[in-house]
Structures are given as structure tokens and as C-alpha cells.
Design a protein around this motif. Structure first.
Motif, short mmCIF file in Angstrom:
data_model
loop_
_atom_site.label_atom_id
_atom_site.label_comp_id
_atom_site.label_asym_id
_atom_site.label_seq_id
_atom_site.Cartn_x
_atom_site.Cartn_y
_atom_site.Cartn_z
N VAL A 187 -9.25 1.80 3.69
CA VAL A 187 -8.39 1.07 2.77
C VAL A 187 -7.72 2.08 1.83
CG1 VAL A 187 -8.26 -0.72 1.01
CG2 VAL A 187 -9.96 -0.89 2.85
N PRO A 188 -6.41 2.06 1.71
CA PRO A 188 -5.74 3.02 0.81
C PRO A 188 -6.27 2.92 -0.61
CG PRO A 188 -4.13 1.95 2.23
CD PRO A 188 -5.44 1.23 2.44
N ARG B 240 0.17 -2.83 6.85
CA ARG B 240 1.24 -2.62 5.88
C ARG B 240 1.77 -4.00 5.50
NH1 ARG B 240 7.19 -0.94 6.41
NH2 ARG B 240 7.62 0.23 4.49
N TYR C 266 0.84 -1.20 0.00
CA TYR C 266 0.00 0.00 0.00
C TYR C 266 0.88 1.25 0.00
CZ TYR C 266 -4.13 -2.80 1.28
OH TYR C 266 -5.17 -3.69 1.28
N CYS D 172 -1.46 1.82 -4.47
CA CYS D 172 -0.50 0.79 -4.09
C CYS D 172 0.66 0.82 -5.07
CB CYS D 172 -1.16 -0.58 -4.13
SG CYS D 172 -1.62 -1.06 -5.81
N ARG E 158 -11.03 -2.62 -2.95
CA ARG E 158 -11.06 -1.99 -1.64
C ARG E 158 -12.17 -2.59 -0.78
NH1 ARG E 158 -12.01 3.59 -1.85
NH2 ARG E 158 -10.87 3.89 0.11
#
Length: 260
Positions: free
Chosen positions: A175-176, A78, A68, A179, A161
Motif C-alpha cells: 500500500v503506498p 490506482r 495514490y 497520496c 494502510r
């Protein structure tokens, strides 16, 4: 492409067998590690073999598929931390043996180029573990990804996501959105690809991967072009396969010495 249909526990043993065979024949094997739920039983089996059967990873090097962008270094989700929890800390991988793309780099394109160079400098990946998303992505190569792509920044789809929200307290907003991921071309450079998929929610993606046309809309289909690709699936994930009976027959008739 070899397709093996078996219970999830047997799939994990088969994948671990392939890894153990490599590591025992070449202690300096280079592995490709994946996150997500698909490889967890494989990591459990490798950790068991390390503890009970003296399988050593002391000289092994490993490369992660993706990371991410922007998650703090100590964030539990992570991927560097996830890999450490699930496998690296449970075996004797040496300090710095596991490398991943740097999602906290100031210059992300440069970090991607450096990661590609690191894989090449290690001699390439001998065996790459893979999972598959419900939309057919492998690593974070979302639908529409170039089949020749290299490590780069990607924007995650809403579906990915949503699928990953379970790791963020079911809150998709946590959620980022971006990525860094190995590209499909990068993944295809590995000498052996081993993909695991279980559950009915993976059935359509597995069907497209194995029996569909090669298309950027289903990125995993690029694996059809790989000279040594293995797809390990349970009955539920295999439920859409038109040639399921043939794959079962083929595996049952396989010589024991052949391996995956």
C-alpha cells in the motif's frame, strides 16, 4: 446534519435518488466520486438506472476525492482505474469527464493547485459522495488534518494502510505511503455532502462524526459545519449513536417531497 439509519441496500437507493434528481434537473451536474467499499452499492444502482431507466450522465462532470502517489498508470488499484471500473465505464460519462489529482506528476504541489483550479472552473461540486475511515478520516484527510485544508500531499497513517491492505492482497507493504487528496476545506465547498457508512467497525467514527466535538482528531466532524450534509448508515454503524431513536423518528416523519 441529517442522519438516516436504514439497511445498506436502502441507503444506496437513497443516495442514488439524490444523484438522479440532480442529474435529471441539471444534466451538467458536477459530481464528487469516492472510492472504497462504501459507495459501491450506489454505483451499482446508478448503473442499473442508466441501463434500465435511461438515466444519462453524458453531460455530467466528476471529480475524484484522492489518488495514490506513485502507482503505475495501469495499476488496478490506482483510483482513476477503480472509478473507471466501478462507475465511469458502466454509464455514459464522456471521455475526460472524470478528473482526479495526478499522483504521477513530477511537480506534486503544482498538480494539487491545478486540481483545485479545475474544480473551481467547473463551478464546484454539486454533490459529493463520501465514505469514512475507522479513524474518522474522509478522503485521505488523516487525523490532525487542518479543517481548512486544500488539495495536497498527505502521508497515510499505519491504520489507513492496514485498512486498505485488502485491496493489495492483504500486504500492507504494497500500500503506498503517500497520496494526493482533496482537503477538508475543498470538500466543504461542495453544495451537498452524502456520506455512507456500514458495519460495526465504523460505529465509533460515525458516533464522533455526528455527536462528537468538532476536532482535527476526527476529521469528518468538520461536516457538522456544513449547511447540507447527509449521513447514511446501517444499524451496525449507528450502534454507538446516542440519539439513534430520534434520527429514526425524524426520518420516518419526513415529508416525502423533501428528499435528502
Amino acid at each position: 446534519m441529517e442522519v438516516v439509519i436504514a439497511p445498506a441496500e436502502q441507503l444506496a437507493v437513497l443516495a442514488a435518488d439524490a444523484i438522479e434528481s440532480l442529474v435529471r434537473s441539471n444534466p451538467a451536474t458536477v459530481l464528487g466520486l469516492a472510492t472504497g467499499s462504501s459507495p459501491l452499492k450506489v454505483y451499482d444502482e446508478l448503473a442499473r438506472r442508466h441501463e434500465q431507466e435511461r438515466l444519462s450522465f453524458a453531460r455530467v462532470r466528476a471529480f475524484m476525492l484522492d489518488e495514490y502517489v506513485g502507482l503505475a498508470a495501469d495499476h488496478p488499484e490506482r483510483y482513476r482505474n477503480v472509478i473507471d471500473t466501478e462507475i465511469a465505464s458502466r454509464v455514459d460519462l464522456g471521455p475526460g469527464a472524470v478528473q482526479g489529482p495526478d499522483g504521477l506528476a513530477d511537480d506534486l504541489p503544482a498538480a494539487c493547485a491545478a486540481y483545485e483550479a479545475a474544480i473551481a472552473d467547473a463551478g464546484g461540486v454539486d454533490l459529493q459522495i463520501l465514505g469514512i475511515g475507522t479513524d474518522g478520516h474522509i478522503a485521505f484527510n488523516e487525523p490532525g488534518s487542518s479543517l481548512a485544508s486544500r488539495t495536497r500531499i498527505k502521508t497515510l497513517t499505519r491504520q489507513t494502510r492496514l485498512d486498505n491492505a485488502r485491496f493489495f492482497d492483504d500486504d500492507v507493504d504494497r500500500v503506498p505511503t503517500h497520496c494526493l487528496t482533496q482537503g477538508l476545506g475543498t470538500i466543504m465547498d461542495a453544495r451537498h455532502l452524502v456520506l455512507l457508512a456500514t458495519g460495526p467497525h465504523k460505529a465509533e467514527a460515525v458516533h464522533q462524526l455526528v455527536e462528537g466535538p468538532i476536532s482535527a482528531m476526527w476529521p469528518a466532524t468538520v461536516m457538522q459545519m456544513h449547511p447540507h450534509a447527509t449521513v447514511l448508515v446501517d444499524d451496525a454503524a449507528a450502534s454507538r449513536l446516542q440519539l439513534g431513536d430520534y434520527y429514526r423518528q425524524t426520518f420516518e416523519s419526513k415529508p416525502g417531497w423533501q428528499g435528502l
